[in-house]
Design an enzyme around this catalytic site. Structure first.
Site, short mmCIF file in Angstrom:
data_model
loop_
_atom_site.label_atom_id
_atom_site.label_comp_id
_atom_site.label_asym_id
_atom_site.label_seq_id
_atom_site.Cartn_x
_atom_site.Cartn_y
_atom_site.Cartn_z
CG PHE A 1 9.35 2.42 11.19
CD1 PHE A 1 9.53 1.30 10.40
CD2 PHE A 1 8.06 2.92 11.34
CE1 PHE A 1 8.45 0.67 9.78
CE2 PHE A 1 6.98 2.30 10.73
CZ PHE A 1 7.18 1.18 9.95
CB VAL A 2 9.87 7.38 7.83
CG1 VAL A 2 11.25 7.88 8.20
CG2 VAL A 2 9.94 6.45 6.62
NE ARG B 1 -1.53 2.27 4.88
CZ ARG B 1 -0.46 1.51 4.65
NH1 ARG B 1 0.56 1.99 3.99
NH2 ARG B 1 -0.43 0.26 5.09
CD GLU C 1 8.32 -0.59 -2.33
OE1 GLU C 1 7.23 -0.02 -2.16
OE2 GLU C 1 8.55 -1.76 -1.99
CG ASP C 2 6.74 2.36 0.59
OD1 ASP C 2 7.53 1.49 0.17
OD2 ASP C 2 5.90 2.14 1.49
CE LYS D 1 -3.44 -2.21 2.98
NZ LYS D 1 -3.98 -2.19 4.36
N GLY D 2 2.05 1.18 0.55
CA GLY D 2 2.82 2.37 0.90
C GLY D 2 3.08 3.39 -0.20
CE LYS E 1 13.63 3.10 6.47
NZ LYS E 1 12.96 2.26 7.50
CG ASP F 1 1.52 1.12 7.54
OD1 ASP F 1 2.43 0.90 6.72
OD2 ASP F 1 1.02 0.23 8.27
CG ASP G 1 14.14 -1.19 5.94
OD1 ASP G 1 15.22 -0.71 6.30
OD2 ASP G 1 13.35 -1.72 6.74
P1 IMP Z 1 12.45 -4.17 2.72
O1 IMP Z 1 11.95 -5.45 2.14
O2 IMP Z 1 13.13 -4.39 4.05
O3 IMP Z 1 13.34 -3.39 1.76
O4 IMP Z 1 11.21 -3.30 3.10
C1 IMP Z 1 10.49 -2.68 2.16
C2 IMP Z 1 9.06 -2.47 2.57
O5 IMP Z 1 8.88 -2.33 3.98
C3 IMP Z 1 8.61 -1.17 1.97
O6 IMP Z 1 7.95 -1.44 0.79
C4 IMP Z 1 7.73 -0.56 3.02
O7 IMP Z 1 6.40 -0.84 2.70
C5 IMP Z 1 8.12 -1.18 4.30
N1 IMP Z 1 8.97 -0.25 5.09
C6 IMP Z 1 10.31 -0.26 5.21
N2 IMP Z 1 10.75 0.73 5.99
C7 IMP Z 1 9.64 1.41 6.37
C8 IMP Z 1 9.43 2.58 7.19
O8 IMP Z 1 10.36 3.22 7.72
N3 IMP Z 1 8.15 2.98 7.34
C9 IMP Z 1 7.08 2.33 6.77
N4 IMP Z 1 7.24 1.24 5.99
C10 IMP Z 1 8.50 0.78 5.79
MG MG Z 2 6.22 -0.66 0.19
#
Ligand code: IMP
Ligand code: MG
Length: 177
Positions: A155-156, A168, A102-103, A46-47, A134, A162, A106
């Protein structure tokens, strides 16, 4: 995690003005790069819904939009490492120039999975546009072709993102304090 008083525990990280200025720049760059291509925007739910809605208004080209839903966090602020697909794309990506929107990248786990999945649909090209990256959290090498901002490993929330489905609707991006 339940918010205490609404907005009481938020510190603004990126203001609405900063976000909108950068998104305008990203849209202009994407417009230059995708002239004459068969651009399909795939918004990751959703982000990324808010970022994607603003971004495509700055892409001055014919394009189509599709949506893909994935969840990995549950109600926690740490990735569970287990990805759950909640919605699949509904159009064919074969021969298309796919831009994943993508939002935040991470650990990079989600995007690595998405790139592998979309590659199996035989697009002409796949690139990634992420509002946030990040770098300190990355666990694998990920190429972000269009990156809005690099941030720390905090964490944002806000601007589509969210914590346990809250926040959101904020127009800016904030850190939970
Ligand atoms: P990754 O798989 O660890 O790279 O995480 C990616 C997904 O986790 C993103 O698509 C976000 O939806 C969620 N996410 C990662 N960091 C944050 C954050 O700081 N706030 C909110 N959602 C996050
Ligand atoms: Mg996402």
């Amino acid at each position: 995690m339940k918010p205490k008083e609404y907005k009481e525990n938020l510190k603004v990280l990126l203001s609405e003005e900063m976000l909108q200025r950068r998104i305008q720049e990203l849209g202009a760059k994407i417009t230059q790069d995708y002239k004459g291509k068969k651009l399909v925007i795939v918004c990751i739910l959703k982000g990324a819904f808010m970022f994607c809605a603003d971004l495509i208004r700055h892409i001055d080209l014919p394009l189509s939009c599709d949506f893909f839903g994935v969840a990995s966090y549950g109600d926690s602020t740490k990735s569970s490492g287990i990805l759950q697909t909640t919605l699949d794309v509904s159009s064919s990506l074969e021969g298309k120039d796919v831009l994943i929107v993508e939002d935040v990248v991470d650990t990079g786990l989600t995007i690595e999975y998405l790139q592998r999945y979309f590659s199996s649909k035989n697009p002409k090209s796949i690139k990634l546009c992420s509002l946030l990256l990040k770098p300190k959290s990355l666990k694998q090498k990920i190429q972000v072709d269009y990156c809005g901002f690099e941030i720390g490993d905090e964490f944002v929330v806000g601007y589509g993102m969210d914590a346990a489905q809250h926040y959101r609707n904020l127009k800016y991006l904030a850190v939970l304090t």
